[in-house]
Design an enzyme around this catalytic site. Structure first.
Site, PDB file in Angstrom:
ATOM      1  N   HIS A  72       6.853  -0.668   9.536  1.00 45.62           N
ATOM      2  CA  HIS A  72       6.555  -1.524   8.391  1.00 45.62           C
ATOM      3  C   HIS A  72       7.566  -1.292   7.291  1.00 45.62           C
ATOM      4  O   HIS A  72       7.925  -0.151   7.009  1.00 45.62           O
ATOM      5  CB  HIS A  72       5.144  -1.223   7.863  1.00 45.62           C
ATOM      6  CG  HIS A  72       4.065  -1.895   8.649  1.00 45.62           C
ATOM      7  ND1 HIS A  72       2.795  -2.086   8.169  1.00 45.62           N
ATOM      8  CD2 HIS A  72       4.063  -2.436   9.897  1.00 45.62           C
ATOM      9  CE1 HIS A  72       2.060  -2.717   9.063  1.00 45.62           C
ATOM     10  NE2 HIS A  72       2.812  -2.927  10.135  1.00 45.62           N
ATOM     11  N   TYR A 201      -3.244  -3.097  -0.358  1.00 42.26           N
ATOM     12  CA  TYR A 201      -3.996  -2.223  -1.257  1.00 42.26           C
ATOM     13  C   TYR A 201      -4.525  -3.098  -2.398  1.00 42.26           C
ATOM     14  O   TYR A 201      -3.736  -3.696  -3.125  1.00 42.26           O
ATOM     15  CB  TYR A 201      -3.090  -1.131  -1.843  1.00 42.26           C
ATOM     16  CG  TYR A 201      -2.673  -0.055  -0.882  1.00 42.26           C
ATOM     17  CD1 TYR A 201      -1.668  -0.269   0.067  1.00 42.26           C
ATOM     18  CD2 TYR A 201      -3.285   1.196  -0.905  1.00 42.26           C
ATOM     19  CE1 TYR A 201      -1.290   0.728   0.953  1.00 42.26           C
ATOM     20  CE2 TYR A 201      -2.911   2.214  -0.014  1.00 42.26           C
ATOM     21  CZ  TYR A 201      -1.918   1.958   0.909  1.00 42.26           C
ATOM     22  OH  TYR A 201      -1.545   2.952   1.795  1.00 42.26           O
ATOM     23  N   PRO A 293      -6.747   9.901   0.488  1.00 42.87           N
ATOM     24  CA  PRO A 293      -5.897   9.177   1.446  1.00 42.87           C
ATOM     25  C   PRO A 293      -5.207   7.929   0.890  1.00 42.87           C
ATOM     26  O   PRO A 293      -4.434   7.297   1.597  1.00 42.87           O
ATOM     27  CB  PRO A 293      -6.863   8.814   2.566  1.00 42.87           C
ATOM     28  CG  PRO A 293      -8.205   8.923   1.987  1.00 42.87           C
ATOM     29  CD  PRO A 293      -8.141   9.910   0.887  1.00 42.87           C
ATOM     30  N   LYS A 297      -0.726  10.353   2.526  1.00 41.52           N
ATOM     31  CA  LYS A 297       0.086  11.570   2.528  1.00 41.52           C
ATOM     32  C   LYS A 297      -0.477  12.717   3.355  1.00 41.52           C
ATOM     33  O   LYS A 297       0.258  13.641   3.718  1.00 41.52           O
ATOM     34  CB  LYS A 297       0.238  12.074   1.083  1.00 41.52           C
ATOM     35  CG  LYS A 297       1.131  11.205   0.238  1.00 41.52           C
ATOM     36  CD  LYS A 297       2.556  11.199   0.738  1.00 41.52           C
ATOM     37  CE  LYS A 297       3.246   9.879   0.460  1.00 41.52           C
ATOM     38  NZ  LYS A 297       4.257   9.540   1.419  1.00 41.52           N
ATOM     39  N   TYR A 385       6.034   6.593  -1.382  1.00 35.96           N
ATOM     40  CA  TYR A 385       5.214   6.134  -0.252  1.00 35.96           C
ATOM     41  C   TYR A 385       5.919   6.404   1.083  1.00 35.96           C
ATOM     42  O   TYR A 385       5.317   6.919   2.020  1.00 35.96           O
ATOM     43  CB  TYR A 385       4.913   4.633  -0.375  1.00 35.96           C
ATOM     44  CG  TYR A 385       3.813   4.161   0.546  1.00 35.96           C
ATOM     45  CD1 TYR A 385       4.088   3.775   1.862  1.00 35.96           C
ATOM     46  CD2 TYR A 385       2.490   4.102   0.121  1.00 35.96           C
ATOM     47  CE1 TYR A 385       3.078   3.365   2.720  1.00 35.96           C
ATOM     48  CE2 TYR A 385       1.473   3.684   0.972  1.00 35.96           C
ATOM     49  CZ  TYR A 385       1.773   3.325   2.278  1.00 35.96           C
ATOM     50  OH  TYR A 385       0.758   2.916   3.122  1.00 35.96           O
TER      51      TYR A 385
END
Ligand code: FAS
Ligand code: PHB
Length: 393
Positions: A72, A201, A293, A297, A385
């Protein structure tokens, strides 16, 4: 029984460490309290940083990952009925992430360990670590109804948040830092193709929601629920209705529904214990730190701990020097705190706390708008990220 490195815990940290040590010619024994089926089916993480992928390939566990993993190059943020894509390659030096479930990582590592050697004992309940500050630490464990002892040159506690290795650190030497968030996540698996190419998100006045995936046919979704909520309070219809409300966005996007095959509630907490070493005992992964979460990570921090540790043992093996072992805790804790901050930032920016007032919500929306409008703010999110470079040689 004697081994160079005694590893407590056969989760991703313990298994990956065993494989990386094997590759460096360092022998180890893995002691896992649960049975194989249990550890392989535990639904957990889904996003792998490049360093984690590289390490899995490096130790010979990359074949199925390369075939089935989904690369991704961005995520979507949703807020105030808006959708904004954060592009990773343009913001984070060309890097991306790979979607490949932790269950699959664990299956691949177990299969490799059982095939290529290095004892991996299931049903081995470690009672305690003794002699951590001596030249001959030992691990006392029960296995097949017998109390046994494994003597080691070194011991690594990869036994997770509820493990025993941490207990071998003298109280006066241990510093712990923790935060418990006033909400939990309800995680669901659904037999329905994901309604998105990349993870979504979503911030909403009703609470946070995340659309992830496990394959082109299986969706993985999460929604913020009250702390300690019971999955029984969430029949499928209610889950889909709530997800619909939280992902609401202007435009013609639709959330596809399907049969939910698993649901569970997980707590949201941050935790760090310092240092990550006492004598000849080291901690790695969730045994040393926990992150909420939201920043994807947890698994990746565990992987980078053991990458650093395996390099240190390889250096000891090759050069007879403990300098990298001596630097392990400091190198890892710097990365741990960066991940703690990023995970806390993602969590507090995207979740709606029970006592949140309208001022707090406006601050969150301003922060999200800043990420959507500033490449600098977006780059800070993207770099964290996809994962920051690992320090050390
Ligand atoms: P683990 O907890 O995975 O493994 C520790 C192992 O040690 C276990 O197999 C345990 O059985 C064993 N053990 C414990 N005590 C022992 C003893 N006394 N003797 C022998 N063995 C012992 N991270 C994300 O990035 N995204 C997510 O969505 C996400 N979801 C999660 C959901 C849940 C419910 C949990 C608990 C964690 C989640 N995480 C997530 C974080 C998770 O992925 C961890 O970071 C990851 O499992 C860490 O791996 P380990 O450090 O190996 O610890
Ligand atoms: C998952 O796919 O399980 C997942 C992905 C991203 C997160 C958390 C969990 O931030």
């Amino acid at each position: 029984m004697h081994t160079t490195v005694g590893i407590i815990g056969g989760g991703p940290a313990g298994l990956l460490l065993a494989r990386l040590l094997h590759k460096a010619g360092v022998d180890s024994v893995v002691l896992e309290s649960r049975d194989r089926a249990y550890v392989e089916q535990r639904q957990r993480a889904g996003v792998l940083e490049q360093a984690t992928v590289d390490a899995l390939r490096d130790c010979g566990a990359g074949e199925r990952l390369d075939r089935e993993g989904l690369v991704h190059h961005g995520i979507e943020l949703r807020f105030d009925r808006r959708a904004h894509r954060v592009d990773f390659p343009s913001l984070a030096q060309g890097r991306g992430v790979t979607i490949y479930a932790q269950t699959e990582v664990v299956k691949d590592l177990i299969a490799l360990q059982l095939a290529e050697g290095g004892p991996l004992l299931f049903g081995a309940q470690v009672r305690e670590v003794t002699g951590a500050d001596t030249e001959r630490p030992a691990v006392r464990f029960a296995h097949n109804g017998r109390e046994q002892t494994l003597t080691c040159d070194y011991v690594v506690g990869c036994d997770g948040f509820h493990g025993v290795a941490r207990e071998a650190f003298p109280e006066h030497l241990r510093r712990t830092y923790e935060r418990t968030y006033p909400y939990s996540w309800l995680g669901v698996l659904a037999d329905v193709p994901p309604s998105c190419e990349e993870l979504i998100y979503a911030h909403s006045p009703r609470g946070f929601a995340l659309h992830s995936l496990r394959s082109p046919q299986v969706s993985r979704l999460y929604l913020q629920v009250p702390a300690g909520d019971d999955p029984a309070n969430w029949p499928d219809e209610r889950i889909w209705d709530e997800l619909d409300a939280r992902f609401a966005v202007d435009g013609d996007w639709r959330l596809e529904r399907g049969p939910i095959t698993a649901k569970s509630v997980l707590p949201m907490r941050s935790f760090v214990t310092e240092p990550m070493r006492f004598g000849r005992l080291f901690l790695a992964g969730d045994a040393a730190h926990i992150v909420p979460p939201t920043g994807a990570k947890g698994l990746n921090l565990a992987a980078t701990d053991v990458i650093v540790l395996a390099r240190a043992f390889a250096h000891l093996q090759a050069a007879g020097s403990t300098e990298l072992l001596d630097a392990y805790s400091d190198i890892c804790l710097r990365r741990v705190w960066r991940a703690e901050h990023f995970s806390s930032f993602m969590t507090t920016t995207l979740h709606t706390a029970p006592d949140q007032n309208p001022f707090d919500t406006r601050l969150q929306l301003s922060q999200l708008d800043r990420i959507a409008s500033s490449p600098h703010a977006a780059a800070e999110l993207a770099e964290n990220y996809v994962g920051l470079p690992i320090e050390g040689p």
